[in-house]
Design a protein around this motif. Structure first.
Motif, PDB file in Angstrom:
ATOM      1  N   SER A 136      -4.624  -3.758  -1.361  1.00 59.67           N
ATOM      2  CA  SER A 136      -3.588  -3.893  -0.337  1.00 59.67           C
ATOM      3  C   SER A 136      -4.053  -3.345   1.008  1.00 59.67           C
ATOM      4  CB  SER A 136      -2.316  -3.158  -0.769  1.00 59.67           C
ATOM      5  OG  SER A 136      -1.778  -3.782  -1.909  1.00 59.67           O
ATOM      6  N   ILE A 137      -4.708  -2.194   1.019  1.00 59.85           N
ATOM      7  CA  ILE A 137      -5.132  -1.625   2.311  1.00 59.85           C
ATOM      8  C   ILE A 137      -6.217  -2.500   2.949  1.00 59.85           C
ATOM      9  CG2 ILE A 137      -6.881  -0.017   1.341  1.00 59.85           C
ATOM     10  CD1 ILE A 137      -5.971   1.951   3.550  1.00 59.85           C
ATOM     11  N   THR A 194      -3.354  -0.472  -4.622  1.00 61.19           N
ATOM     12  CA  THR A 194      -3.670   0.276  -3.408  1.00 61.19           C
ATOM     13  C   THR A 194      -4.927  -0.207  -2.693  1.00 61.19           C
ATOM     14  OG1 THR A 194      -2.827   2.104  -4.706  1.00 61.19           O
ATOM     15  CG2 THR A 194      -3.702   2.653  -2.559  1.00 61.19           C
ATOM     16  N   GLU A 195      -6.012  -0.310  -3.431  1.00 62.68           N
ATOM     17  CA  GLU A 195      -7.296  -0.621  -2.787  1.00 62.68           C
ATOM     18  C   GLU A 195      -7.283  -2.008  -2.156  1.00 62.68           C
ATOM     19  OE1 GLU A 195     -11.895  -0.690  -4.115  1.00 62.68           O
ATOM     20  OE2 GLU A 195     -10.558   0.625  -5.259  1.00 62.68           O
ATOM     21  N   ASN A 199      -6.089   5.782   6.206  1.00 58.23           N
ATOM     22  CA  ASN A 199      -5.705   5.707   4.797  1.00 58.23           C
ATOM     23  C   ASN A 199      -4.234   6.067   4.555  1.00 58.23           C
ATOM     24  OD1 ASN A 199      -6.933   4.687   2.628  1.00 58.23           O
ATOM     25  ND2 ASN A 199      -7.512   6.667   1.732  1.00 58.23           N
ATOM     26  N   PHE A 234       0.839  -1.199   0.000  1.00 61.12           N
ATOM     27  CA  PHE A 234       0.000   0.000   0.000  1.00 61.12           C
ATOM     28  C   PHE A 234       0.875   1.250   0.000  1.00 61.12           C
ATOM     29  CE2 PHE A 234      -2.375   3.256   2.498  1.00 61.12           C
ATOM     30  CZ  PHE A 234      -3.360   3.513   1.557  1.00 61.12           C
ATOM     31  N   TYR A 235       1.926   1.212   0.836  1.00 61.78           N
ATOM     32  CA  TYR A 235       2.842   2.362   0.917  1.00 61.78           C
ATOM     33  C   TYR A 235       3.489   2.620  -0.451  1.00 61.78           C
ATOM     34  CZ  TYR A 235       6.814   5.232   2.211  1.00 61.78           C
ATOM     35  OH  TYR A 235       7.742   6.240   2.276  1.00 61.78           O
ATOM     36  N   ASN A 261       2.228   2.025  -3.288  1.00 66.44           N
ATOM     37  CA  ASN A 261       1.169   2.240  -4.294  1.00 66.44           C
ATOM     38  C   ASN A 261       0.987   1.056  -5.236  1.00 66.44           C
ATOM     39  OD1 ASN A 261       0.431   4.792  -3.408  1.00 66.44           O
ATOM     40  ND2 ASN A 261       2.139   5.717  -4.537  1.00 66.44           N
TER      41      ASN A 261
END
Lengths: 381, 492
Positions: A212-213, A209-210, A291, A203-204, A206
């Motif tokens: 991974s978070i 993203t969606e 986020n 996530f960090y 990129n």
């Protein structure tokens, strides 16, 4: 004071190294074997396609961990059989039932993993989840068998009865349920938090993203709950050792009046790693809910989680030295169990250990490049 | 545990052990033999700059991961069987077998490291030969692994380094290399194990009291039986893996309506068939070497596998002694040596049981030989692609041109090669009955003291079959899926 012979030193070192690597990886296998079908179950219950996607992603970690863990399982078997012949014979005879449980667990687990993979979306979700339950059951059976060996050498219960034919007597060992629960929850905690750390890092960076978070948050929630249970199990295990295996307890707390070696530094390292796991997991949890993510805390969580288990295992296993089987505040020296059937000099012992370490290091580096280099920095589709 | 109940226990454990070893062998054949086929595909692709060969190498190499995974799992099963069920073998694992088994760990590591690197780096390394070298690492790892494990098995057939010790028990046995063992300790084991069973090993003082069993554990690696066995077995794995690969591509060649892909499938099948064919032509030489070793060191096995009872046989005499009128000693002659043995009962038991096994062994042996002869002819037939006379011969016998013959016969060749290997291994293992280590330790002496119940045995067999079925399913679906992808990629 007991001293090491070349054969004993070599046997201790080779077994110790192989057990550390193997146990670390099989914990991931155990954890993911339970977590994957559980997440799949949640996905159907909540009708959440994203969760099913996460289950599929985690399944990759399971397959790779299992492949590599299998190699080290072979190392342990050969080192045990070749260098600890009497101990292996006693274990195979006295602990026949627990070892059979473990082997059946292995034999169920591997085909179940293959069938689970090939039947995904090809059979009804109910049947697929039942296969997943079988896969989880197989994985849980493995420590249910092998952890009896550790319990037995910490506190040998049922030896004479088993030699007379009552093979179930070994199950009366009071250390066994504690060490088993600690292993189960250890594997689950490690897998959940490792996955949480990896997805937080993705996530960090990129990457997806969606997904991974979402994956990281789910894994963190599970991981924190499991870590709480595991911390309580650790404390229980510590006090169980005090009651039934005082020599190991003395080694761990550095009481050299009883123990020959002081493993307090390893104990403190283990505690430090667990504290770091808590710290990093809680901070990441807060960040991800806002986020955000952090590279440094992701790395801390991954590394602390990855090393907490082998450090704890090393502490447990090495604290028996120079004994192999503990009996109260003393024990049976490792020397009497190690191989005396062919000459082993110090030069052979050093050579065998150095070569093993070098080859393992090459293996680990290759694995890192292939495994982590690929999963952290790339998309998974 | 009495000697009789030990025997019952050992016989109860045999079916699951035999099945486990065969299933393990099934997956290992691909791990050991397939790298040769894949590396030839890839080398041809690089040299001729032909993407179809490279594609064949890539598609075929997916099988490695499956065969390796299932090989490792079943290997764990075999190891545990050895340690837990045949627990008395711990004496040999800790002495005679230690060096090959320890070295095998490194071979195994090399194999898995290169396997992961090879599969992951397809099309990611600039110099294609570097990728090919990674594949060579797999080949070296898996073949070294096979060499070391077969060395252990060979020592059980011919305990090299024991000098004249076995001869003292079975007088027809020649000297087995220089004596590098502790004869006193081994004779003690020989006398004690039948009386006590393996349970005596539960006392740590027993092994310590025996002292060194072997003074030079490296001697095990120099067993002439191991050399013949390794060449013979690795060649067999290449033949099976190559014909299996050829039959899979032949299946796709025959199945699909896509004429544009037929050339690709045929090219892939042709190369694999060629590897299997050349292997089959070489096999009689390696088989001859193996048979000579059996004749020299395991004379009783030689008699029972040939279905021979001694006396004169011009063909056997010519092949073994270069003398058609050579008079071979038979079972009666061997039986008369019992009075020279320190254990006459062992002589009588070995020969009596060997004679009982002879009809079965002869069937196995000739199944192998006949399959080998047909495969040899298939191998010659392959060269019909390059030689007009052979092509005409193939046409005359099969009424089809060589290229068609290759496609159809690849299925028969696969079956025959599996029959030959399975029967050959059965001859090897049954041929040393009732000995686990020939002349020194019998199988019922190393069985666990714990009872092997029929329920336990059935459970393990059921699980072994489940693993086999899972492996077969994976071996069918993954390459099929991979080959179907070609059709999709090429716009099918």
């Amino acid at each position: 004071m007991e001293t090491f012979t070349p054969a004993t030193w070599m046997s201790f070192m080779l077994l110790g190294i192989a057990v550390l690597v193997h146990v670390t990886l099989v914990n991931l296998v155990l954890g993911f074997s339970v977590l994957v079908p559980f997440i799949e179950y949640l996905s159907y219950r909540r009708k959440d396609k994203g969760l099913e996607d996460l289950a599929r992603r985690l399944f990759r970690y399971l397959v790779i961990s299992d492949l590599v863990a299998g190699v080290w399982g072979t190392w342990i078997t050969v080192v045990l059989g070749g260098l600890w012949p009497t101990l292996t014979y006693i274990a195979a005879t006295v602990l026949f039932i627990p070892i059979t449980i473990a082997i059946i667990g292995i034999l169920i687990s591997i085909p179940a993993i293959a069938i689970y993979w090939y039947t995904w979306n090809k059979v009804s979700p109910k049947i697929h989840m039942m296969i997943g339950v079988l896969m989880a059951l197989g994985a849980l059976m493995v420590p249910a068998g092998f952890r009896m060996i550790f319990s037995f050498i910490n506190y040998p219960v049922g030896l004479n009865e088993a030699l007379k034919g009552n093979l179930y007597s070994v199950f009366n060992n009071p250390i066994y349920p504690v060490i088993l629960l600690k292993s189960w929850f250890g594997g689950l905690t490690m897998s959940a938090l490792m996955a949480a750390g990896i997805y937080a890092l993705k996530f960090y960076r990129n990457i997806e993203t969606e997904n991974s978070i979402k994956a990281s948050l789910i894994m963190l929630k599970m991981g924190l709950l499991l870590l709480l249970i595991q911390t309580l199990m650790g404390i229980t295990y510590f006090y169980t050792l005090n009651s039934y295996s005082p020599y190991i307890y003395a080694s761990i707390i550095g009481d050299t009046k009883i123990a020959q070696y002081n493993f307090m530094p390893l104990f403190l390292t283990h505690i430090l790693l667990v504290v770091l796991m808590w710290f990093a997991a809680l901070i990441l949890f807060k960040q991800l809910r806002d986020n955000k993510s952090s590279q440094i805390f992701s790395f801390i969580l991954i590394l602390a989680t990855f090393f907490a288990l082998p450090v704890g295992e090393a502490m447990n296993d090495a604290s028996r030295a120079p004994y192999m089987v503990i009996n109260g505040t003393s024990g049976l020296p490792a020397n009497i169990f190690t191989n005396s059937m062919f000459p082993i000099s110090w030069s052979i012992a050093y050579l065998a250990v150095i070569v093993a370490v070098v080859v393992m290091a090459i293996f680990a580096v290759t694995l890192y490049i292939i495994y982590f280099g690929r999963t952290i920095n790339s998309k998974e589709h | 545990m009495s000697e009789l109940s030990s025997l019952a226990n050992a016989n109860a454990a045999l079916p699951m052990t035999i099945l486990g070893i065969y299933i393990h062998g099934f997956f290992l054949i691909l791990a050991v033999g397939l790298p040769y086929v894949v590396l030839i595909y890839e080398a041809l692709g690089i040299i001729r700059k032909d993407n179809e060969y490279l594609e064949a190498a890539k598609r075929t190499s997916v099988v490695w991961a499956i065969s390796f995974g299932f090989g490792a799992v079943t290997g764990t099963l075999v190891e545990f069987g050895l340690v837990q069920i045949w627990s008395g073998t711990i004496l040999a694992i800790g002495s005679f077998f230690f060096i090959p088994l320890y070295l095998e760990l490194f071979a195994f590591l090399i194999e898995v490291t290169f396997l992961a690197a090879y599969l992951y780096t397809w099309n990611k390394i600039k110099n294609p030969w570097m990728h090919w070298l990674l594949g060579l690492g797999i080949l070296l790892g898996s073949n070294a692994s096979a060499w070391l494990i077969l060395t252990v098995n060979s020592w059980m057939q011919t305990p090299w380094g024991t000098g004249t010790l076995v001869q003292k028990i079975l007088p027809w046995t020649p000297e087995l290399g220089p004596s590098k063992v502790n004869n006193t300790a081994l004779v003690t084991i020989y006398n004690v194990l039948p009386k006590t069973g393996s349970i005596v090993l539960a006392d740590p003082k027993v092994i310590q009291a025996l002292g060194y069993l072997i003074y030079d554990p490296l001697i095990v690696l120099f067993n002439p039986n191991a050399l013949a066995t390794v060449i013979h077995t690795i060649l067999a794995t290449i033949i099976i893996a190559a014909f299996e690969t050829a039959s899979i591509y032949s299946y796709f060649y025959l199945r699909g309506p896509r004429t544009d892909l037929k050339n690709f499938y045929f090219k892939a099948a042709k190369i694999a068939y060629g590897v299997g064919g050349i292997g089959s032509i070489l096999m009689p030489f390696s088989g001859d070497f193996m048979a000579r070793i059996v004749y020299q060191f395991q004379y009783v096995k030689f008699l029972i596998m040939e279905g021979f009872n001694g006396g004169k046989d011009p063909l056997i005499g010519l092949l073994t002694e270069f003398n058609p009128s050579y008079n071979f000693p038979g079972f009666k002659d061997l039986m008369s040596t019992a009075n020279k043995s320190i254990d006459p009962n062992a002589v009588i038991q070995t020969l009596t049981e060997a004679q009982q096994m002879q009809p079965l062994m002869t069937v196995f042996y000739y199944s192998m030989v006949i399959s080998g002869i047909i495969l040899f002819l298939f191998g010659i037939g392959f060269f019909g692609l390059y030689n007009k006379k052979i092509n005409a011969l193939v046409r005359m016998i099969t009424r089809m041109p060589t290229n068609k013959f290759i496609i159809y016969s690849s299925f028969i060749a696969t079956i025959l090669s599996i029959i030959a290997a399975s029967a050959g291994w059965a001859v090897r293992e049954i041929g040393r009955h009732p000995w686990t280590i020939y002349g020194l330790v019998q199988y019922q002496q190393v069985i666990t003291p714990n009872p092997i119940t029929s329920e336990f045995s059935m459970l393990i067999i059921a699980i072994e079959l489940l693993i086999l079925i899972s492996g077969l399913v994976a071996l069918y679906f993954i390459p099929t899926k991979s080959l179907n992808e070609i059709e999709i990629v090429r716009g099918g």
